[in-house]
Design a protein around this motif. Structure first.
Motif, PDB file in Angstrom:
ATOM      1  N   HIS A 177       0.858  -1.189   0.000  1.00 40.21           N
ATOM      2  CA  HIS A 177       0.000   0.000   0.000  1.00 40.21           C
ATOM      3  C   HIS A 177       0.887   1.230   0.000  1.00 40.21           C
ATOM      4  N   SER A 179       0.621   3.517   2.221  1.00 38.50           N
ATOM      5  CA  SER A 179       0.686   4.022   3.596  1.00 38.50           C
ATOM      6  C   SER A 179       2.107   4.212   4.149  1.00 38.50           C
ATOM      7  N   ARG A 216       0.197  -6.706  -4.593  1.00 41.60           N
ATOM      8  CA  ARG A 216      -0.315  -7.766  -3.716  1.00 41.60           C
ATOM      9  C   ARG A 216      -0.487  -9.049  -4.524  1.00 41.60           C
ATOM     10  N   GLN A 229      -2.357   3.086  -5.857  1.00 44.66           N
ATOM     11  CA  GLN A 229      -3.026   3.669  -4.699  1.00 44.66           C
ATOM     12  C   GLN A 229      -2.624   5.129  -4.617  1.00 44.66           C
ATOM     13  N   GLU A 231      -2.249   7.722  -1.377  1.00 47.35           N
ATOM     14  CA  GLU A 231      -2.369   7.965   0.056  1.00 47.35           C
ATOM     15  C   GLU A 231      -2.664   9.437   0.291  1.00 47.35           C
ATOM     16  N   PHE A 270      -8.290  -0.804  10.343  1.00 46.38           N
ATOM     17  CA  PHE A 270      -6.909  -0.799   9.850  1.00 46.38           C
ATOM     18  C   PHE A 270      -6.040  -0.634  11.072  1.00 46.38           C
ATOM     19  N   PHE A 272      -3.415   0.954  11.482  1.00 43.96           N
ATOM     20  CA  PHE A 272      -2.763   2.270  11.604  1.00 43.96           C
ATOM     21  C   PHE A 272      -3.727   3.431  11.748  1.00 43.96           C
ATOM     22  N   GLY A 297     -10.047   3.538   1.871  1.00 45.47           N
ATOM     23  CA  GLY A 297      -9.984   3.229   3.291  1.00 45.47           C
ATOM     24  C   GLY A 297      -9.500   4.493   3.976  1.00 45.47           C
ATOM     25  N   SER A 298      -9.900   4.675   5.244  1.00 50.24           N
ATOM     26  CA  SER A 298      -9.509   5.928   5.892  1.00 50.24           C
ATOM     27  C   SER A 298      -9.579   5.785   7.404  1.00 50.24           C
ATOM     28  N   ALA A 320      -5.866   9.931   7.714  1.00 54.61           N
ATOM     29  CA  ALA A 320      -5.209   9.410   6.512  1.00 54.61           C
ATOM     30  C   ALA A 320      -6.273   8.699   5.696  1.00 54.61           C
ATOM     31  N   PHE A 321      -6.012   8.632   4.412  1.00 53.36           N
ATOM     32  CA  PHE A 321      -6.884   7.805   3.567  1.00 53.36           C
ATOM     33  C   PHE A 321      -6.042   7.179   2.474  1.00 53.36           C
ATOM     34  N   GLY A 322      -6.549   6.083   1.943  1.00 54.33           N
ATOM     35  CA  GLY A 322      -5.859   5.432   0.832  1.00 54.33           C
ATOM     36  C   GLY A 322      -6.910   5.051  -0.185  1.00 54.33           C
TER      37      GLY A 322
END
Ligand code: PHE
Length: 353
Positions: A177, A179, A216, A229, A231, A270, A272, A297-298, A320-322
Motif C-alpha cells: 500500500h 501508507s 499484492r 493507490q 495515500e 486498519f 494504523f 480506506g480511511s 489518513a486515507f488510501g
C-alpha cells in the motif's frame, strides 16, 4: 576491295563493335581493338612507312579521317551509355510524390495516469503536497511503523512479494500500500521543522498525497498483482474526521464532475487508524446510480503511528486515507475489467486520448 572501301568497312566495324558494347568497360575494350597500340588503325599507320612521300600524304590523310570517324563514333557511344546509366539510376530512385504521407499518430496518457493527474490537481488546489516513495519497501515502513507488528493478523491480508536485500527479521518487499509514505513523509517534515518543535512552537501542518504503484498477490477482474493507490495524510493540532469528510466529499464531487453524489463512512479496521472507515460513494443519477461503491480506506491516524512519525500524539492528530485510482478510473469511464488497463491493447488505450 579498294583501299577506300577497306577504310569504310573499318569505320562500320568499329561502329558495330561500339554498339555491341553494353557497358563503359566493354566499350573501352572495343576501343582498344581499333585505336589501341596494337589496334587496327594503328596497324594501318605503321603500314605508311613503306610508302612514297606522295602516297604517304594522301593515304595518311585518308587514315586520319577514318580515325576521326571512329573517335566520333566512340564518343557518341560513350555519351549514350552514360545517359542510359543515368536514366536507369533515376528510374530506380524514382519518388512517387503522389503517395500519401506516413501518418504519425499522436500518443496519449494512460487512463490511470489521467486519473493520477486529476487527483494531484484537485488535492494540489486544496493545499496538499505531492510525494513519491519507493516501491521496494522495508518491513518497517510497510508494516511495523504502521502499528502492524510481525504477528499481526492484518499482515496476512497483505500477502506480498518479498525481494532480496533485506534481513531475516526485516525483509524487503514490494509495498502492499502507499501508507508507508505516511511515515516517510512525516519523518522528513518533522526533521525539517525540528527547531520549531524544540522551541515548543507550532509546526506547519502535514498535508500530502502520495500516489504510486503497489503490489499484492491477487489477480482477477477487479484485482491485479500491480495496482495503484493514492495515500492522503493531514496532520495538525486540530484536524478532525469532519475535515476528512469535507475534503474527501469535495474531492469526489470535483473528480466525477457532479454534485449528485453522496458519501458514506462505513466502520472498518486498519491497524494504523483508529477509528477506521471505508469510504463508499453513491451516484444519485446516471448509469451507476443507487449502488454503494467503495473507493477508499480511511481513519484517524493511530497514536502509535503519530509517535513513529516523531510527534507527540497528545498534541498532533489527523487523518489518513488510501484510495484506488484504478477503481476511480473504472468508475469514471465505465470500464468493467481492471485487466484492460494493464494489457497494453492500443485499441483500448487509444480511446482515452
Ligand atoms: N492502506 C490501506 C489499504 O491499503 C488503506 C488506508 C490508508 C486505510 C490510510 C486507512 C488510512 O487498504
Amino acid at each position: 576491295m579498294s583501299q577506300d572501301a577497306v577504310l569504310d568497312e573499318l569505320v562500320s566495324a568499329a561502329k558495330r563493335s561500339f554498339a555491341d558494347a553494353a557497358s563503359p568497360a566493354d566499350l573501352e575494350n572495343a576501343k582498344a581493338q581499333f585505336l589501341g597500340k596494337a589496334g587496327r588503325v594503328t596497324e594501318l599507320m605503321k603500314g605508311l612507312a613503306a610508302l612514297s612521300v606522295e602516297e604517304k600524304k594522301s593515304r595518311g590523310a585518308a587514315i586520319n579521317l577514318t580515325k576521326q570517324a571512329i573517335e566520333a563514333a566512340l564518343s557518341e557511344r560513350r555519351q549514350a551509355l552514360a545517359q542510359a546509366e543515368l536514366d536507369a539510376q533515376l528510374k530506380a530512385e524514382a519518388l512517387d510524390v503522389t503517395l500519401p504521407g506516413r501518418q504519425r499518430t499522436a500518443g496519449g496518457l494512460h487512463p490511470v495516469s489521467l486519473t493520477l493527474e486529476r487527483i494531484e490537481a484537485i488535492f494540489g488546489s486544496m493545499g496538499f503536497d505531492v510525494a513519491q516513495g519507493p516501491e521496494i519497501e522495508t518491513d518497517w515502513f510497510n508494516f511495523t511503523a504502521l502499528n502492524t507488528p510481525e504477528d499481526h493478523p492484518a499482515r496476512s491480508m497483505h500477502d506480498t512479494f518479498y525481494v532480496e536485500g533485506g534481513t531475516e527479521t526485516a525483509p524487503n518487499l514490494l509495498r502492499t500500500h502507499t501508507s508507508p509514505m505516511q511515515i516517510r513523509y512525516a519523518v522528513q517534515h518533522v526533521k525539517k521543522h525540528r527547531p520549531l518543535l524544540d522551541r515548543g512552537e507550532l509546526m506547519p501542518e502535514i498535508r500530502v498525497i502520495a500516489p504510486g504503484r503497489t503490489y499484492r498477490v491477487d489477480s482477477d477482474a477487479t484485482h491485479s498483482p500491480m495496482f495503484h493507490q493514492c495515500e492522503g495524510l493531514w496532520i495538525g493540532e486540530n484536524v478532525s474526521f469532519k475535515d476528512l469528510k469535507v475534503v474527501f466529499t469535495d474531492f469526489c464531487r470535483t473528480f466525477f464532475e457532479t454534485r449528485d453524489l453522496v458519501l458514506r463512512f462505513r466502520p472498518s479496521f486498519f491497524p494504523f487508524t483508529e477509528p477506521s472507515a471505508e469510504i463508499d460513494i453513491q451516484f444519485q443519477s446516471g448509469p451507476l446510480a443507487g449502488r454503494w461503491l467503495e473507493v477508499a480506506g480511511s481513519g484517524q491516524v493511530h497514536p502509535n503511528v503519530v509517535r513513529n512519525m516523531g510527534l507527540d500524539p497528545e498534541k498532533y492528530i489527523g487523518f489518513a486515507f488510501g484510495m484506488g485510482p484504478d477503481r476511480l478510473t473504472m468508475l469514471r469511464y465505465g470500464v468493467n475489467d481492471l485487466r484492460l488497463f494493464f494489457d497494453g491493447d492500443i485499441r483500448f488505450l487509444s480511446q482515452f486520448k
